[in-house]
Design an enzyme around this catalytic site. Sequence first.
Site, PDB file in Angstrom:
ATOM      1  CG  ASN A   1      -1.738  -1.186   1.000  1.00  0.00           C
ATOM      2  OD1 ASN A   1      -1.936  -2.021   0.296  1.00  0.00           O
ATOM      3  ND2 ASN A   1      -2.832  -1.283   2.254  1.00  0.00           N
TER       4      ASN A   1
ATOM      5  CB  THR B   1     -15.727  37.997 -31.010  1.00  0.00           C
ATOM      6  OG1 THR B   1     -16.885  38.890 -31.870  1.00  0.00           O
ATOM      7  CG2 THR B   1     -14.670  38.609 -30.617  1.00  0.00           C
ATOM      8  CG  HIS B   2     -20.257  36.015 -31.078  1.00  0.00           C
ATOM      9  ND1 HIS B   2     -21.064  35.536 -29.884  1.00  0.00           N
ATOM     10  CD2 HIS B   2     -19.361  36.937 -30.700  1.00  0.00           C
ATOM     11  CE1 HIS B   2     -20.905  36.172 -28.935  1.00  0.00           C
ATOM     12  NE2 HIS B   2     -20.078  37.556 -29.455  1.00  0.00           N
TER      13      HIS B   2
ATOM     14  CB  SER C   1      -8.878  11.178 -49.668  1.00  0.00           C
ATOM     15  OG  SER C   1      -9.780  10.488 -50.381  1.00  0.00           O
TER      16      SER C   1
ATOM     17  CE  LYS D   1     -10.408  16.347 -48.444  1.00  0.00           C
ATOM     18  NZ  LYS D   1     -11.226  15.389 -47.830  1.00  0.00           N
TER      19      LYS D   1
ATOM     20  CG  ASN E   1      -7.888  14.775 -45.609  1.00  0.00           C
ATOM     21  OD1 ASN E   1      -8.509  15.793 -46.163  1.00  0.00           O
ATOM     22  ND2 ASN E   1      -8.126  13.757 -46.025  1.00  0.00           N
TER      23      ASN E   1
ATOM     24  CE1 TYR F   1      -4.091   0.323  -2.968  1.00  0.00           C
ATOM     25  CE2 TYR F   1      -5.042  -1.698  -2.168  1.00  0.00           C
ATOM     26  CZ  TYR F   1      -4.503  -0.980  -3.371  1.00  0.00           C
ATOM     27  OH  TYR F   1      -4.534  -1.491  -4.383  1.00  0.00           O
TER      28      TYR F   1
ATOM     29  CD  GLN G   1      -4.575  -3.785  -9.460  1.00  0.00           C
ATOM     30  OE1 GLN G   1      -3.846  -4.139  -8.176  1.00  0.00           O
ATOM     31  NE2 GLN G   1      -5.434  -4.744  -9.968  1.00  0.00           N
TER      32      GLN G   1
END
Length: 461
Positions: free
Chosen positions: A115, A160-161, A282, A288, A290, A322, A327
């Site tokens: 422990n 913003t937003h 892709s 693509k 990615n 304990y 664990q």
Amino acid sequence: MSSHDGSHKLWGGRFAGGPAPELEAVNRSIGTDLRLWPFDVRLSQAWAAALATAGVYSAEEAALVRDGLDRVAARIAAGEQPIASDEDVHTFVDRLLHLEVGGPAGRLHTGRSRNDQVATGTRMWTMDAVERVDVFVRQVQEALLLQAEAHKDALMPAYTHLQRAQPVSVAHWLLAHFWALDRDRQRLAAARRAAAVLPLGSGAIAGSAFPIPRDQLREALGFAAISQNSIDAVGDRDFIAEALFALTMLGTHCSRIAEDLILFGSSEFGFVRYGDSYSTGSSMMPQKRNPDALELARGSGARMLGDLVALVGTLKGLPSGYNKDLQEDKRALFDAVDGMVLLLPAVAGSIATLRFEIGRMREAISGAMMATDLADYLVRRSVSFRDAHGAVGRLVREAEESGVDLSALPFSSFAAAHSAFEQDVLAELTPERSLSHRDIAGGTGPNSVAAQLDAARRSLL
Ligand code: ARG
């Protein structure tokens, strides 16, 4: 210790038969905790020395055990695998030590319990892990800072937003992410301090019954303090929760960096282009490019959060001391650290290899984004901000209705909107002018950004 079937157990004398295979299966933690072995070996060596100070071992025996543990470490480092009956890392190390030194190994567990042992080893692992993670966080910061230094004169819209708001320096946007990571590093350091309290000497729950020099242990193992209460020490996993929270915030910040870059890399924005070495293709669409690493960074923030929730869920409602539930702590801790160690270098590399399309960024700044600057212009001529806001709002509407940029309106429109507008107002509608007004500490003005770059550079020293 070793039973007739060759297995090695740290317990079992009080039972007539052996455990059911189903119990053994659920109880075994070696699949998870094997990686604690370097720390289990080191703390066992310090424990052997402490037992010598306490008079349990002679100096010779302690030396024999210490050297034996060195050989155990060498065997495991060379690839020695646990056997089926090794319940956990502590049993594995103990069994190998018996093979190496025989008799004296049987007295190493005097006055200690798994422990206090596992709590100590896990704290040592955590201290080491947060230091490792910190190095990788710095690499991400370094990548952000280099890009910021290279693009301090480039301009882009800030949102913003997710709506175009005001022009900023590209460096200012990049450094926004830098400072979030700086806070993560402070949290990691705090988590390290929380881990640096030594439980060893607490025994199973009531404290060791031998005169163990705990301060000697603390010193030998690099802890800052010793625990004050043995009941608390064996059941306390707050330090893991703190590390997991630090990692969760770090994951969250990586996720936000990734989202900005994924968005800005889309054709619609076209602000950044991913380096070839950090782009994936892709299987179907040949065109693509990615950003998989960034998407994985965005996604895996959830993994650290899951680990944090799993741990705190485990702790909540546990009785003191304990309990075997604990664990599960290591599964969560290791998973979050592993996830970060994998992710951070890929985030750093993704950032370092970005190409910034500064022309596109600049073009995305419309005249309307200087509307606040126009209102501020009027305020500097003694108009109240409320009235100025109204006058500029009318100009914005007029530009929108006639389908032109705010800067394309004739001066007569300005004069009609407010009598305080003079011919020099049109110069107010450039993003450079807008930034030049924002040399306030922490703002996006050129001098402020230069000072910010200096501060960021210093924070990495
Ligand atoms: N494998 C255990 C853990 O990780 C070690 C401590 C076991 N203690 C005990 N009393 N069975 O928590």
